[in-house]
Design a protein around this motif. Structure first.
Motif, mmCIF file in Angstrom:
data_model
loop_
_atom_site.group_PDB
_atom_site.id
_atom_site.type_symbol
_atom_site.label_atom_id
_atom_site.label_comp_id
_atom_site.label_asym_id
_atom_site.label_seq_id
_atom_site.Cartn_x
_atom_site.Cartn_y
_atom_site.Cartn_z
ATOM 1 N N ASP A 275 79.805 80.276 33.735
ATOM 2 C CA ASP A 275 79.629 79.261 34.779
ATOM 3 C C ASP A 275 79.600 79.966 36.137
ATOM 4 O OD1 ASP A 275 79.527 76.856 36.178
ATOM 5 O OD2 ASP A 275 81.654 76.373 35.888
ATOM 6 N N VAL B 231 90.333 79.470 41.122
ATOM 7 C CA VAL B 231 89.901 78.680 39.963
ATOM 8 C C VAL B 231 90.983 78.788 38.900
ATOM 9 C CG1 VAL B 231 88.001 78.249 38.359
ATOM 10 C CG2 VAL B 231 87.553 79.394 40.542
ATOM 11 N N HIS C 89 91.424 76.397 34.845
ATOM 12 C CA HIS C 89 91.053 77.075 33.600
ATOM 13 C C HIS C 89 90.800 78.536 33.902
ATOM 14 C CE1 HIS C 89 87.617 75.062 35.625
ATOM 15 N NE2 HIS C 89 87.110 76.273 35.594
ATOM 16 N N ASN D 115 83.242 67.967 31.362
ATOM 17 C CA ASN D 115 82.267 67.852 32.442
ATOM 18 C C ASN D 115 80.876 68.349 32.080
ATOM 19 O OD1 ASN D 115 83.350 67.387 35.546
ATOM 20 N ND2 ASN D 115 84.939 67.741 34.018
ATOM 21 N N PHE D 116 80.795 69.220 31.089
ATOM 22 C CA PHE D 116 79.486 69.782 30.750
ATOM 23 C C PHE D 116 78.946 69.179 29.445
ATOM 24 C CE2 PHE D 116 80.814 73.885 33.175
ATOM 25 C CZ PHE D 116 80.491 73.281 34.382
ATOM 26 N N PHE E 163 85.774 71.968 30.952
ATOM 27 C CA PHE E 163 84.437 72.441 31.337
ATOM 28 C C PHE E 163 83.827 73.126 30.114
ATOM 29 C CE2 PHE E 163 86.595 71.319 35.149
ATOM 30 C CZ PHE E 163 85.596 70.695 35.880
ATOM 31 N N GLN F 288 85.733 78.111 29.098
ATOM 32 C CA GLN F 288 86.668 77.864 30.203
ATOM 33 C C GLN F 288 87.891 77.071 29.726
ATOM 34 O OE1 GLN F 288 83.286 76.115 32.385
ATOM 35 N NE2 GLN F 288 83.933 77.258 34.189
ATOM 36 N N ARG G 243 90.147 77.802 48.514
ATOM 37 C CA ARG G 243 89.507 76.543 48.148
ATOM 38 C C ARG G 243 89.859 76.379 46.679
ATOM 39 N NH1 ARG G 243 85.783 75.438 43.823
ATOM 40 N NH2 ARG G 243 84.532 73.645 44.385
ATOM 41 N N ASP H 234 89.648 75.047 43.173
ATOM 42 C CA ASP H 234 88.684 74.424 42.267
ATOM 43 C C ASP H 234 89.327 73.336 41.399
ATOM 44 O OD1 ASP H 234 85.899 74.766 41.166
ATOM 45 O OD2 ASP H 234 87.032 75.063 39.307
ATOM 46 N N ALA I 184 87.979 66.323 42.811
ATOM 47 C CA ALA I 184 87.101 65.489 42.007
ATOM 48 C C ALA I 184 87.897 64.280 41.506
ATOM 49 C CB ALA I 184 86.579 66.302 40.830
ATOM 50 N N HIS J 51 77.390 74.327 46.344
ATOM 51 C CA HIS J 51 76.693 74.913 45.198
ATOM 52 C C HIS J 51 76.583 73.964 44.006
ATOM 53 C CE1 HIS J 51 80.891 75.196 44.372
ATOM 54 N NE2 HIS J 51 80.641 75.542 43.127
ATOM 55 N N ASP J 52 77.190 72.783 44.098
ATOM 56 C CA ASP J 52 77.126 71.812 43.004
ATOM 57 C C ASP J 52 76.223 70.630 43.320
ATOM 58 O OD1 ASP J 52 79.003 73.225 41.500
ATOM 59 O OD2 ASP J 52 80.697 72.048 42.243
ATOM 60 N N GLN J 53 75.644 70.624 44.490
ATOM 61 C CA GLN J 53 74.883 69.454 44.929
ATOM 62 C C GLN J 53 73.450 69.844 45.268
ATOM 63 O OE1 GLN J 53 76.095 66.403 44.916
ATOM 64 N NE2 GLN J 53 78.181 67.019 44.396
ATOM 65 N N ARG K 291 72.384 71.107 39.853
ATOM 66 C CA ARG K 291 73.102 72.024 40.744
ATOM 67 C C ARG K 291 72.223 73.230 41.089
ATOM 68 N NH1 ARG K 291 79.129 72.620 38.291
ATOM 69 N NH2 ARG K 291 78.121 74.007 36.797
ATOM 70 N N ARG L 40 71.111 76.587 44.275
ATOM 71 C CA ARG L 40 71.466 77.956 43.868
ATOM 72 C C ARG L 40 70.299 78.927 43.910
ATOM 73 N NH1 ARG L 40 75.816 76.635 38.971
ATOM 74 N NH2 ARG L 40 77.118 75.245 40.259
#
Ligand code: ISL
Ligand code: CA
Length: 552
Positions: free
Chosen positions: A60, A100, A103, A146-147, A166, A170, A200, A202, A259, A322-324, A408, A412
């Motif tokens: 990921d 992060v 996981h 989520n995936f 995820f 993960q 930040r 995650d 989230a 990076h996710d949008q 996403r 990227r």
């Protein structure tokens, strides 16, 4: 201990894989970042949030970490990293690392140990459960990840299942285990000792799973089970422990990626009187166009709620990460005729809200989402969606259309530095497709042009500093709330004010100052169009025009 410097800062997000390739292998890296530090300083940002650069097998793109204390081979070495942070600090730029820890990677030593036997000392670092059904071949509960697919995977070695919210590479860390919390504290302190200025965090809202790991109730929720782990029962206790033992000891910024929460919860977890997070990223506004078209009035309503937060709660404002997908064409027309107006209008609004503004790499030159062929998607989430669509051919066409808008991957594609081959990102073929519009949309061309999005951002960042106290402490007021074309608001602090008008459409629109503000006693601070003295106080907005007035 905390100066809360972030209240006056503008932060730039770097997704290292796609930012700049320093050694010509097609993958962005730390030496690439170092080569662009002057660019960042010139833009005037105060801090960088760097997406993960730790050792990772990249299931990921680095959000699956196999060693929290070292740098990914493709990105460079710890020495490179040290040179990067020193270079940032020398330029007055702080560094926020990505943490992060919901996981790890399944290739982390902890997980290798954990899966090896039921009595391994690391067994309890993760969630291991027996399967259900007669032969134990059904997952322990009905949660979905989520995936796509179950949040559990069966592991042959010990005949048990492990949880992963995820990808299956993960596995979720078991925060109820005090040793896991101590590991997190140690990791934070390790990086603080090296000079980082914050983290930040995650999917930090998912770290505490409720006891019993009960089945999710709503069978239609794509994240079935989320109510059993979003802000779970020990969430505050665990976060307060990390805060006490690490974060609070430094003049740091701790921003949680939150989230799944709503406004009321946000208010609870980003309050500076509580030892939890300093601020957060909320997602509510990102769901406005989740199904169907973007509706400005709904978007404004959500943001306004966050703008009216109590004074002890600090928020963060972003339109891209990076996710949008990119703002263009998500919120404004992507045509070259309008692109720069749209980009600068959105920038103006985002920068004039209360809260720390974030700029995602490329946003400052008006980069756009990118059309991709089926085999050009790289993100694990997109790849999984495509696999699913291939099993359900009947919805494939529609599914691919939705994917092209939401993926996403849109954010990227490599950063577009110049009109050279591969957009000046690399000298070799990049790991991911370059947006073909790089010939027109690139930093070099933008900065040389008469109307430069970059220069506008630079000016806006500098001007924001002049009024940041009004934005932080002033009283929020909104006008034309129901409008789907304009966003008009002000912040008043005593006699001083900041007043913003933005046109989200391509038609001319007249703002009637009988319903808004009489700006004759104010000066025009910024505007993304050329204007002349005569029309400064005539409030007719051109396509995607934005204006900010200030009275100091
Ligand atoms: O990306 C999303 C929707 O487009 C979210 O569901 C996202 O998965 C969620 O916000 C969590 O994101 C973070 O953690 C993920 C990682 O894939 C994302 O890149 C990261 O921002 C797992 O670590
Ligand atoms: Ca490289």
């Amino acid at each position: 201990m905390k100066s809360r410097w972030y209240k006056d800062a503008v932060i730039y997000q770097i997704y290292p894989r796609s930012f700049c390739d320093g050694n010509g292998d097609g993958v962005g890296d730390i030496r690439g970042i170092i080569s662009k530090l002057d660019y960042l300083q010139d833009l005037g940002v105060n801090a960088v949030w760097l997406s993960p650069c730790y050792k990772s097998p990249n299931d990921d793109n680095g959000y699956d970490i196999s060693d929290y204390r070292d740098i990914m081979d493709e990105f460079g070495t710890l020495d490179d990293w040290q040179e990067m942070i020193d270079g940032m600090h020398a330029r007055g730029i702080k560094l926020i690392m990505d943490l992060v820890v919901n996981h790890s990677s399944d290739e982390h030593e902890w997980f290798k140990q954990s899966r090896s036997s039921k009595d391994n000392p690391y067994r309890d670092y993760y969630f291991w459960r027996k399967g259900r059904g007669k032969d134990g071949k059904k997952p322990p509960n009905n949660w979905r990840g989520n995936f796509l697919g179950s949040a559990w995977d069966y592991d042959e070695t010990t005949g048990e299942w492990y949880m992963h919210l995820f990808s299956k590479k993960q596995p979720d860390l078991h925060w109820d285990n005090p040793k896991v919390r101590q590991e997190v504290i140690d990791i934070c302190n390790y990086w603080f000792d090296k000079g980082v200025d914050g983290f930040r965090c995650d999917v930090i809202t998912y770290i505490s799973k409720n006891q019993g790991l009960k089945d999710g109730k709503n069978p239609f929720n794509p994240l079935r089970g989320v109510e059993n782990y979003c802000l779970g029962e020990n969430w505050e206790k665990y976060i307060a422990e990390v805060n006490r033992e690490s974060w609070s000891k430094y003049d740091s910024l701790i921003v949680g990626e939150c989230a799944g929460i709503n406004y009321e919860q946000a208010k609870q977890i980003a309050d500076e009187t509580k030892p939890v997070l300093d601020t957060l990223f909320n997602f509510e506004h990102m769901f406005v166009d989740f199904v169907g078209k973007f509706k400005l009035s709904r978007f404004k309503k959500i943001v306004a709620r966050y703008q009216r937060m109590p004074s002890t709660v600090w928020t963060s404002n972003y339109l891209e990460n990076h996710d949008q997908p990119r703002c263009i064409p998500r919120y404004v027309d992507g045509d070259e005729e309008y692109r720069k107006y749209g980009a600068t209008m959105l920038a103006t609004v985002n920068m004039m809200l209360r809260g720390t503004p974030y700029i995602y790499q490329g946003q400052e030159i008006g980069m756009t989402s990118c059309p991709l062929e089926e085999d050009e998607y790289k993100d694990i989430m997109s790849v999984n969606v495509i696999k699913m669509l291939n099993k359900h051919k009947i919805i494939k066409k529609l599914g691919m259309k939705i994917l092209s808008k939401k993926a996403r991957d849109n954010a990227r594609t490599p950063m577009q530095w110049s009109g050279e081959k591969y957009a000046g990102f690399s000298t070799a073929e990049p790991w991911m497709k370059v947006n073909p519009n790089y010939v027109d949309v690139n930093a070099e061309k933008d900065r040389a042009s008469e109307f430069s999005v970059f220069e506008y951002y630079k000016d806006l960042i500098a001007k924001r500093k002049q009024v940041s106290h009004i934005l932080a402490d002033g009283e929020w007021q909104e006008y034309y709330e129901k409008s789907n074309q304009v966003w008009v608001f002000s912040r008043k602090l005593g006699d001083a004010y900041v007043y913003v008008e933005a046109n989200y459409g391509k038609e001319l629109v007249e703002i009637d100052d009988r319903y808004t503000m009489d700006t004759t006693d104010a000066e025009l601070l910024v505007c993304n169009y050329k204007y002349c003295e005569a029309n400064v106080h005539i409030h007719t907005l051109r396509p995607y025009e934005a204006r900010v007035y200030v009275k100091k």
